[in-house]
Design a protein around this motif. Structure first.
Motif, PDB file in Angstrom:
ATOM      1  N   GLN A 104     -18.956   7.421 -10.448  1.00  0.00           N
ATOM      2  CA  GLN A 104     -17.498   7.388 -10.543  1.00  0.00           C
ATOM      3  C   GLN A 104     -16.934   6.600  -9.377  1.00  0.00           C
ATOM      4  OE1 GLN A 104     -15.443  11.112 -11.191  1.00  0.00           O
ATOM      5  NE2 GLN A 104     -13.473  10.237 -10.616  1.00  0.00           N
ATOM      6  N   GLU A 129       2.344   1.824  -3.417  1.00  0.00           N
ATOM      7  CA  GLU A 129       1.353   2.307  -4.381  1.00  0.00           C
ATOM      8  C   GLU A 129       1.038   3.788  -4.159  1.00  0.00           C
ATOM      9  OE1 GLU A 129      -2.245  -0.047  -4.838  1.00  0.00           O
ATOM     10  OE2 GLU A 129      -3.124   1.539  -6.086  1.00  0.00           O
ATOM     11  N   ILE A 130       0.890   4.177  -2.895  1.00  0.00           N
ATOM     12  CA  ILE A 130       0.645   5.596  -2.586  1.00  0.00           C
ATOM     13  C   ILE A 130       1.821   6.437  -3.080  1.00  0.00           C
ATOM     14  CG2 ILE A 130       0.460   7.281  -0.692  1.00  0.00           C
ATOM     15  CD1 ILE A 130      -0.917   4.975   0.937  1.00  0.00           C
ATOM     16  N   ARG A 133      -7.391  -1.497   0.710  1.00  0.00           N
ATOM     17  CA  ARG A 133      -7.815  -0.561  -0.318  1.00  0.00           C
ATOM     18  C   ARG A 133      -9.281  -0.211  -0.058  1.00  0.00           C
ATOM     19  NH1 ARG A 133      -5.473   0.039  -5.218  1.00  0.00           N
ATOM     20  NH2 ARG A 133      -4.194  -1.783  -4.779  1.00  0.00           N
ATOM     21  N   ILE A 142     -13.584  19.972 -18.597  1.00  0.00           N
ATOM     22  CA  ILE A 142     -14.292  18.692 -18.486  1.00  0.00           C
ATOM     23  C   ILE A 142     -13.598  17.616 -19.322  1.00  0.00           C
ATOM     24  CG2 ILE A 142     -16.470  17.527 -19.071  1.00  0.00           C
ATOM     25  CD1 ILE A 142     -17.880  20.000 -17.891  1.00  0.00           C
ATOM     26  N   THR A 145     -14.231   4.657  -3.052  1.00  0.00           N
ATOM     27  CA  THR A 145     -15.074   5.827  -2.833  1.00  0.00           C
ATOM     28  C   THR A 145     -15.950   6.002  -4.070  1.00  0.00           C
ATOM     29  OG1 THR A 145     -13.355   6.842  -1.471  1.00  0.00           O
ATOM     30  CG2 THR A 145     -15.101   8.287  -2.271  1.00  0.00           C
ATOM     31  N   ALA A 175     -10.582  16.528 -17.407  1.00  0.00           N
ATOM     32  CA  ALA A 175     -10.942  15.642 -16.297  1.00  0.00           C
ATOM     33  C   ALA A 175     -11.250  14.244 -16.822  1.00  0.00           C
ATOM     34  CB  ALA A 175     -12.140  16.214 -15.534  1.00  0.00           C
ATOM     35  N   PHE A 176     -11.991  14.181 -17.924  1.00  0.00           N
ATOM     36  CA  PHE A 176     -12.305  12.861 -18.491  1.00  0.00           C
ATOM     37  C   PHE A 176     -11.028  12.116 -18.880  1.00  0.00           C
ATOM     38  CE2 PHE A 176     -12.812  10.044 -22.078  1.00  0.00           C
ATOM     39  CZ  PHE A 176     -13.652   9.095 -21.513  1.00  0.00           C
ATOM     40  N   ASN A 211      -2.127  10.468  -4.871  1.00  0.00           N
ATOM     41  CA  ASN A 211      -2.167  10.142  -3.447  1.00  0.00           C
ATOM     42  C   ASN A 211      -0.891  10.655  -2.774  1.00  0.00           C
ATOM     43  OD1 ASN A 211      -4.479   8.380  -2.355  1.00  0.00           O
ATOM     44  ND2 ASN A 211      -4.098   7.529  -4.408  1.00  0.00           N
ATOM     45  N   ASP A 236      -6.282   6.830 -15.540  1.00  0.00           N
ATOM     46  CA  ASP A 236      -5.903   6.506 -14.165  1.00  0.00           C
ATOM     47  C   ASP A 236      -6.500   5.158 -13.744  1.00  0.00           C
ATOM     48  OD1 ASP A 236      -5.523   6.338 -11.431  1.00  0.00           O
ATOM     49  OD2 ASP A 236      -6.173   8.384 -11.007  1.00  0.00           O
ATOM     50  N   THR A 239      -8.643   3.601  -3.562  1.00  0.00           N
ATOM     51  CA  THR A 239      -7.584   4.309  -2.841  1.00  0.00           C
ATOM     52  C   THR A 239      -6.806   3.356  -1.945  1.00  0.00           C
ATOM     53  OG1 THR A 239      -8.982   6.282  -2.816  1.00  0.00           O
ATOM     54  CG2 THR A 239      -7.086   6.300  -1.355  1.00  0.00           C
ATOM     55  N   PRO A 240      -5.491   3.232  -2.206  1.00  0.00           N
ATOM     56  CA  PRO A 240      -4.650   2.440  -1.302  1.00  0.00           C
ATOM     57  C   PRO A 240      -4.462   3.205   0.002  1.00  0.00           C
ATOM     58  CG  PRO A 240      -3.274   3.592  -2.908  1.00  0.00           C
ATOM     59  CD  PRO A 240      -4.707   3.908  -3.258  1.00  0.00           C
ATOM     60  N   GLU A 251      -8.076  12.435 -17.711  1.00  0.00           N
ATOM     61  CA  GLU A 251      -7.322  12.019 -16.534  1.00  0.00           C
ATOM     62  C   GLU A 251      -7.953  10.778 -15.882  1.00  0.00           C
ATOM     63  OE1 GLU A 251      -6.379  15.050 -13.613  1.00  0.00           O
ATOM     64  OE2 GLU A 251      -5.629  13.510 -12.231  1.00  0.00           O
ATOM     65  N   ILE A 252      -9.278  10.781 -15.761  1.00  0.00           N
ATOM     66  CA  ILE A 252      -9.974   9.611 -15.205  1.00  0.00           C
ATOM     67  C   ILE A 252      -9.682   8.381 -16.062  1.00  0.00           C
ATOM     68  CG2 ILE A 252     -12.266   8.576 -14.812  1.00  0.00           C
ATOM     69  CD1 ILE A 252     -13.242  11.513 -14.260  1.00  0.00           C
ATOM     70  N   ALA A 283       0.840  -1.202   0.000  1.00  0.00           N
ATOM     71  CA  ALA A 283       0.000   0.000   0.000  1.00  0.00           C
ATOM     72  C   ALA A 283       0.877   1.254   0.000  1.00  0.00           C
ATOM     73  CB  ALA A 283      -0.925  -0.004   1.210  1.00  0.00           C
ATOM     74  N   PRO A 285      -9.918  13.588  -9.951  1.00  0.00           N
ATOM     75  CA  PRO A 285     -10.536  14.326 -11.054  1.00  0.00           C
ATOM     76  C   PRO A 285     -11.994  13.899 -11.189  1.00  0.00           C
ATOM     77  CG  PRO A 285      -9.254  12.471 -11.908  1.00  0.00           C
ATOM     78  CD  PRO A 285      -9.048  12.483 -10.408  1.00  0.00           C
ATOM     79  N   GLY A 286     -12.832  14.804 -11.672  1.00  0.00           N
ATOM     80  CA  GLY A 286     -14.250  14.441 -11.838  1.00  0.00           C
ATOM     81  C   GLY A 286     -14.935  15.369 -12.824  1.00  0.00           C
ATOM     82  N   LEU A 287     -16.055  14.924 -13.369  1.00  0.00           N
ATOM     83  CA  LEU A 287     -16.797  15.751 -14.328  1.00  0.00           C
ATOM     84  C   LEU A 287     -17.739  16.719 -13.625  1.00  0.00           C
ATOM     85  CD1 LEU A 287     -17.763  13.266 -17.197  1.00  0.00           C
ATOM     86  CD2 LEU A 287     -15.595  14.390 -16.726  1.00  0.00           C
ATOM     87  N   GLU A 342     -18.627   8.348  -6.146  1.00  0.00           N
ATOM     88  CA  GLU A 342     -19.063   9.741  -6.302  1.00  0.00           C
ATOM     89  C   GLU A 342     -20.018   9.841  -7.485  1.00  0.00           C
ATOM     90  OE1 GLU A 342     -18.017  12.502  -4.600  1.00  0.00           O
ATOM     91  OE2 GLU A 342     -16.115  11.899  -3.672  1.00  0.00           O
ATOM     92  N   GLY A 367     -15.917  19.993 -13.995  1.00  0.00           N
ATOM     93  CA  GLY A 367     -14.599  19.349 -14.112  1.00  0.00           C
ATOM     94  C   GLY A 367     -13.667  19.655 -12.952  1.00  0.00           C
ATOM     95  N   THR A 420     -13.497   5.504  -7.272  1.00  0.00           N
ATOM     96  CA  THR A 420     -12.090   5.803  -6.984  1.00  0.00           C
ATOM     97  C   THR A 420     -11.573   4.752  -6.006  1.00  0.00           C
ATOM     98  OG1 THR A 420     -12.503   8.172  -7.253  1.00  0.00           O
ATOM     99  CG2 THR A 420     -10.461   7.557  -6.142  1.00  0.00           C
ATOM    100  N   ASN A 432      -6.835   3.944 -10.985  1.00  0.00           N
ATOM    101  CA  ASN A 432      -7.570   4.051  -9.719  1.00  0.00           C
ATOM    102  C   ASN A 432      -8.858   4.873  -9.836  1.00  0.00           C
ATOM    103  OD1 ASN A 432      -6.093   2.342  -8.104  1.00  0.00           O
ATOM    104  ND2 ASN A 432      -4.651   3.938  -7.471  1.00  0.00           N
ATOM    105  N   ASN A 433      -9.220   5.276 -11.050  1.00  0.00           N
ATOM    106  CA  ASN A 433     -10.501   5.955 -11.251  1.00  0.00           C
ATOM    107  C   ASN A 433     -11.243   5.310 -12.413  1.00  0.00           C
ATOM    108  OD1 ASN A 433     -11.157   8.521  -9.614  1.00  0.00           O
ATOM    109  ND2 ASN A 433      -8.947   8.677  -9.970  1.00  0.00           N
ATOM    110  N   GLN A 446      -3.644  11.326   4.958  1.00  0.00           N
ATOM    111  CA  GLN A 446      -3.483  10.927   3.560  1.00  0.00           C
ATOM    112  C   GLN A 446      -4.364  11.801   2.692  1.00  0.00           C
ATOM    113  OE1 GLN A 446      -3.832   6.744   2.601  1.00  0.00           O
ATOM    114  NE2 GLN A 446      -4.069   7.160   0.413  1.00  0.00           N
TER     115      GLN A 446
END
Lengths: 153, 153
Positions: free
Chosen positions: B71, A48-49, B84, B42, B87, B45-46, A55, B52, B75-76, B48-49, A45, A76-78, B89, A82, B73, B54-55, A71
Motif C-alpha cells: 500500500q 492540500e493538507i 511530498r 475491510i 509511505t 477500508a478498501f 491530513n 482516495d 503525504t503532503p 476508502e483507499i 502543500a 485506511p488499510g486492510l 505499508e 481493516g 500513501t 493519496n492512497n 502533522q
C-alpha cells in the motif's frame, strides 16, 4: 493551551518551528521564511493538507502564539482487520517551551484525535540521534519495535 | 508481471497475502477470509483507499494471479520545502514466489510511482525481527536512520 488545526496565518510560525532544530538544519532548512513570502510549494502543500480529511496540521496555540506543531495522517488499510492507523510527522515544540510537558500534551491530543477517527494503531519514526525523543515517546507508551527506513528520491 | 491498482475482486487474495506471515499471525490474523464473506470493516477500508488519490493499494499480477501487494500513501507536508513523501505499508510477496526478485520489482514500481507523484522521500518501517527485510531494503538504498515507534490504541 489550545490544540487546533492550523490556519493559513499559522504557516510562517510552523515553518519557524520546523527550522528550529539541529537535524532539520542539516537538511538545509536553516533560514525559515517568516513572512508572507513563503514559497509556492509550501502554500500548495498547506492547501492540500487543509483540504484532505486524512491530513491534519496541528498547532499548539498559547493565547495566539504558535508554540508547537505536528502533522497527523490517518490511513485506511486492510491489515489488522481493516484498522485505520495514525502516522505522526513533524513534531516540534518551540525551544523556549521545551521541558514543561507541552510535547506530552500535544501527543496526547494527537492520540485523542486518532481514537476519535477510529485508529487502532499510532506510529511515527524518530531519528536515531534524537535520544531525548526516544525516552519521551517511550514514556507515552510507544515501543521501538521497528526500524524506520528512509530513501531520498 | 504487471503492477497495478487493486480492484474489489483482488481483496480476498490481498488478505491472504497479509495473513501469510508469521509476525502478522501473532497479531491474530491467522485465518484470512478468502471468499465473498470478507467483513464490512475491510470492504469499507478498501472503498476508502480506492476513492482516495493519496492512497494506492498495489498488486503484482502474474497473468491474473495476485502474487504480491503493498500500500502506498502519498503525504503532503511543509517540511523539506513542501516535499511530498511516500509511505509504504503492508508489503507482501506470496511465499512460493519469494527469492526471485519479485519484491525488488514491486518496490521499484512503488518508487517509480513516488517519483511520478513528486515525492522527495520514501519511507517505511519494518519489524526489527525481520532481518531478511532489512537486507532487502538496504539493497534498494534505504537507510535505517530512524527508530520505528508503534502504539496500539
Amino acid at each position: 493551551m489550545k490544540f487546533r488545526t492550523a490556519a493559513r496565518a499559522d504557516v510562517p510560525a510552523v515553518l519557524q518551528l520546523l527550522a528550529d532544530d539541529d537535524i532539520s538544519r542539516d537538511r538545509g532548512f536553516g533560514d525559515a521564511p517568516v513572512a508572507e513570502d513563503v514559497d509556492a510549494a509550501i502554500w500548495a502543500a498547506f492547501e492540500e493538507i487543509d483540504a484532505d480529511p486524512n491530513n491534519e496540521l496541528i498547532v499548539a496555540d498559547d493565547d495566539g502564539e504558535v508554540v508547537g506543531t505536528c502533522q497527523l495522517t490517518f490511513t485506511p488499510g486492510l491489515s489488522r482487520h481493516g484498522a485505520r492507523r495514525l502516522t505522526i510527522e513533524a513534531v516540534r515544540v518551540r525551544a523556549d517551551r521545551r521541558g514543561a510537558g507541552l510535547g506530552r500534551e500535544l501527543m496526547r491530543y494527537a492520540l485523542t484525535r486518532a481514537r476519535e477517527r477510529g485508529c487502532r494503531i499510532a506510529q511515527l519514526t524518530t531519528d536515531k540521534r534524537r535520544e531525548d525523543a526516544h525516552r519521551f515517546y517511550a514514556g507515552l507508551g510507544f515501543t521501538a519495535s521497528h526500524e524506520g527506513l528512509k530513501l531520498a528520491l
